[in-house]
Design a protein around this motif. Structure first.
Motif, short mmCIF file in Angstrom:
data_model
loop_
_atom_site.label_atom_id
_atom_site.label_comp_id
_atom_site.label_asym_id
_atom_site.label_seq_id
_atom_site.Cartn_x
_atom_site.Cartn_y
_atom_site.Cartn_z
N GLY A 400 0.79 -1.22 0.00
CA GLY A 400 0.00 0.00 0.00
C GLY A 400 0.82 1.27 0.00
N ARG A 401 2.14 1.12 -0.07
CA ARG A 401 3.02 2.28 0.02
C ARG A 401 2.85 3.19 -1.21
NH1 ARG A 401 4.91 5.81 3.37
NH2 ARG A 401 7.10 6.35 3.15
N GLY A 402 2.67 2.59 -2.38
CA GLY A 402 2.53 3.38 -3.60
C GLY A 402 1.32 4.30 -3.52
N ARG A 403 0.22 3.75 -3.03
CA ARG A 403 -1.02 4.53 -2.88
C ARG A 403 -0.81 5.69 -1.90
NH1 ARG A 403 -4.53 1.08 0.21
NH2 ARG A 403 -3.44 2.24 1.82
N ASP A 404 -0.13 5.40 -0.75
CA ASP A 404 0.13 6.45 0.24
C ASP A 404 1.00 7.55 -0.35
OD1 ASP A 404 -1.29 4.91 1.93
OD2 ASP A 404 0.41 4.28 3.18
N ARG A 405 2.04 7.13 -1.10
CA ARG A 405 2.95 8.13 -1.69
C ARG A 405 2.19 9.06 -2.62
NH1 ARG A 405 7.86 4.68 -1.85
NH2 ARG A 405 9.02 5.45 -0.06
N LEU A 406 1.30 8.47 -3.42
CA LEU A 406 0.53 9.26 -4.38
C LEU A 406 -0.35 10.26 -3.62
CD1 LEU A 406 -0.19 9.52 -7.43
CD2 LEU A 406 -2.12 7.99 -6.97
N ALA A 407 -1.02 9.78 -2.57
CA ALA A 407 -1.90 10.65 -1.80
C ALA A 407 -1.11 11.81 -1.20
CB ALA A 407 -2.60 9.85 -0.70
N ILE A 408 0.06 11.50 -0.66
CA ILE A 408 0.84 12.55 -0.02
C ILE A 408 1.37 13.55 -1.06
CG2 ILE A 408 3.05 12.96 1.16
CD1 ILE A 408 2.30 10.63 3.01
N SER A 409 1.71 13.05 -2.24
CA SER A 409 2.22 13.97 -3.24
C SER A 409 1.10 14.89 -3.76
CB SER A 409 2.94 13.20 -4.35
OG SER A 409 2.24 13.28 -5.56
N LEU A 410 -0.12 14.35 -3.86
CA LEU A 410 -1.25 15.21 -4.25
C LEU A 410 -1.53 16.26 -3.18
CD1 LEU A 410 -3.75 12.61 -5.78
CD2 LEU A 410 -2.41 14.34 -7.00
#
Lengths: 465, 178
Positions: A400-410
């Motif tokens: 789930g790290r990829g999803r978290d990274r995307l959310a944080i970058s948005l």
């Protein structure tokens, strides 16, 4: 080519969050953890009054930083001195290498029974399993380790492996092992263990110990313990094998004396351990006791790769366990939920470093922290554990790290503009008005769900209860 | 976002932040975050002139003329206490409010369990620690719980309500504004 074996336990299943949830639901565990942490904190408070602990930590840090910097040279010197004293040194690239060496040695000596004293390094490399697979009987002789061996459990603390169990649970285990009822008083339980374990010391072909500290200038290994079992394991059997992580070395006796004092202060709130065994090679001709052979196994297992990196300070650890007792997360869920021999803050840093940041199980561990920094305050050699945890998160790749990274970058992009920041404020206000009841929100959709699983969200400030 | 903050707070004025955690982020983490980049010197400069609210009051010897009645408990938020090293400034500010009594609670310097993303990554552990904090605060009998970090208070208040623990919370600045 070195094969990288996992440090975390393969029989530990489920996600870290699920394991933490199970641990929180276990009221008996909660009570045991609370009692042991409180007793540690009281000891530490006493130490703080009796000793200039702050200055001792500074010197401890200086010694460990210097030792890790000089590590290759210190290991060469240590090896030279051990060999001069009549011992044998085996440098193992990884755990599998170390296990093979010990299993072959046991085979060559025709051994069948191995007595062990407490060692986290052998727990890390899964030596017991390897020896049992080779047909040997392995008995842990540290009281706590024996208890968890009987329970088929993993250690929950670096120096107090059975701290998650209470004496009634221990009495049940002893009764099952001996096939007869066992008195439930603390003293009687200890006496029972002593009787059973004496039989092992007398019969063991090989004694295996860990190493708290090795002193390079004299080729001495120090085994610190409080029960006397370490002395018997290292002195009675014909062969003594000491297993150490390669970083567990200092140059001089002046360095060693300081660390040996700091260790029990940090670990148990006492300024001396019960037994400090200093072992330099096997028995000499003019000596009455001691083993005929002494083998020192020095395990790399991913350690040398940490030198010179932003994680190097993880090698400074002296394995006192203070960061575990000080950690609100460890105190809440215990060590076993971590699924690694090394739990708590140092375990959350060390396990993914030794196992590799792409191991899904190990990569979850750095996130079991609120980064409160209590571990840094507790550490006797001032390892900045909260900083290491942040850095470990940056390189970890849990599910789930990829999803978290995307959310944080948005999120970051949104809040980097005045309009984006203003828009979230307006959105939050509208949402609060639409969904709020009497100043509170009790259920949020989407990413807010995890928040409202545990808590309400005030829509007015200050909130009214 | 951090680079934006460097732009927004350029200059040489002190920057006062109503959060120990945010102040610690700039003070402690910005220099590491920008190390080896062209913004490093700007980050170090901002780190040196950022102050947490009560820290700034103490530094400038400011005492707002406020008065209240009753008692408060104070929660030592983690980064405030362990990164900024601030134990005394907020207590001094509370002591400066005429008629207000400070009651110390059990586990005052133990984490409340908020921990930023930790609160949603491990909500159960976070919730357990929040409940402990709320119970300790309520057990003092103080009228409210005060801290220098709104995020801790948001979490503690929300958890207290979920667990049915009657507890009022306010930021230190709100207490001084009374």
């Amino acid at each position: 080519m070195s094969e990288r074996r996992p440090v975390s336990y393969e029989d530990v299943t489920g996600s870290l969050r699920e394991r933490a949830r199970d641990a929180l639901a276990d009221a008996e565990l909660g009570g045991n953890l609370k009692a042991s942490s409180a007793s540690w904190a009281a000891g530490r408070a006493r130490m703080g009054e009796a000793h200039p602990f702050a200055e001792m930590r500074d010197r401890g840090r200086e010694i460990r930083r210097r030792s890790v910097r000089e590590l290759p040279e210190l290991l060469d010197l240590l090896e030279q001195r051990v060999v001069e004293a009549g011992g044998v040194v085996h440098r193992a690239a990884d755990g599998a290498d170390a296990c093979r060496y010990v299993a072959r040695l046991a085979h060559d000596r025709g051994a069948s029974l191995v007595a062990k004293s407490k060692s986290m390094a052998t727990e890390e490399i899964k030596l017991n399993e390897a020896l049992e697979e080779a047909g040997l009987r392995v008995v842990e002789t540290d009281l706590g380790e024996w208890i968890i061996q009987l329970a088929g459990d993993h250690p929950s603390h670096i120096i107090a492996p059975a701290v998650h169990l209470n004496k009634d649970q221990v009495a049940d285990l002893f009764a099952t092992e001996s096939g007869a009822p066992v008195p439930r008083e603390r003293e009687a339980l200890v006496a029972h263990a002593r009787r059973r374990l004496r039989e092992v010391f007398a019969a063991a072909d090989i004694g295996i110990s860990g190493v708290n500290l090795a002193v390079a200038e004299s080729g001495t290994v120090c085994v610190v313990e409080n029960e006397g079992n370490g002395r018997l394991v290292t002195a009675l059997p014909r062969v003594h094998v000491a297993v150490m992580g390669m970083e567990r070395v200092v140059r001089s006796w002046s360095d060693a004396a300081h660390i040996l004092q700091l260790l029990p202060m940090a670990a148990i709130g006492d300024d001396a351990a019960g037994y400090v065994n200093l072992i330099t090679g096997p028995r000499r001709d003019d000596e009455a006791d001691g083993p005929e052979e002494f083998h020192l196994v020095v395990v790399d297992g991913g350690r040398s790769a940490l030198r010179g990196t932003e994680f190097e300070e993880a090698l400074d650890c002296i394995r006192c366990g203070a960061c575990l007792y000080s950690c609100p997360m460890w105190r809440s869920i215990g060590g076993q939920a971590y699924g690694s021999p090394y739990s708590g803050p140092i375990g959350a840093v060390l396990t993914p470093l030794l196992e590799g940041p792409t191991s899904p199980k190990a990569a979850e561990l750095p996130f079991m922290s609120s980064l409160c920094g209590a571990c840094h305050d507790a550490c006797p050699v001032k390892i900045p554990l909260h900083d290491l945890l942040v850095r470990a998160r940056a390189v970890a790749e849990p599910p789930g790290r990829g999803r978290d990274r995307l959310a944080i970058s948005l999120w970051s992009r949104l809040w980097s503009t005045r309009a984006g920041y203003a828009a979230t404020r307006v959105g939050a206000r509208i949402g609060a008005r639409l969904l709020g009841r009497r100043g509170w929100l009790s259920r949020l959709p989407g990413p807010g769900r995890a928040w409202t699983e545990q808590r309400d969200l005030p829509t007015r400030w200050p909130p009214r209860p | 976002m951090a680079r934006r903050a460097l732009d927004a707070f350029a200059g040489d004025e002190p920057v006062v932040v109503p959060s120990g955690s945010c102040a610690a982020m700039v003070r402690h983490a910005y220099p590491e975050l920008f190390a080896g980049t062209p913004d490093e010197s700007r980050a170090v400069d901002l780190a040196d002139r950022v102050f947490e609210f009560s820290q700034y009051l103490a530094r400038e010897d400011l005492a707002p003329a406020s008065a209240a009645s009753g008692s408060v408990a104070y929660h030592d938020s983690c980064h405030m206490l362990r990164i900024l090293g601030e134990r005394e400034s907020p207590r001094r500010a509370i002591a400066g409010v005429a008629g207000l009594e400070l009651v110390e609670m059990e586990g005052r310097d133990v984490c409340c369990g908020f921990g930023g993303t930790f609160s949603v990554t491990h909500p159960e552990v976070s919730g357990k620690l929040g409940e402990d904090k709320a119970r300790n605060a309520a057990a003092t009998g103080a009228d409210e719980l005060v801290a220098c970090d709104a995020s801790c208070l948001l979490h503690i208040a929300g958890r207290a309500r979920r667990c049915g623990i009657p507890l009022r919370v306010r930021h230190l600045a709100e207490v001084l504004d009374s």
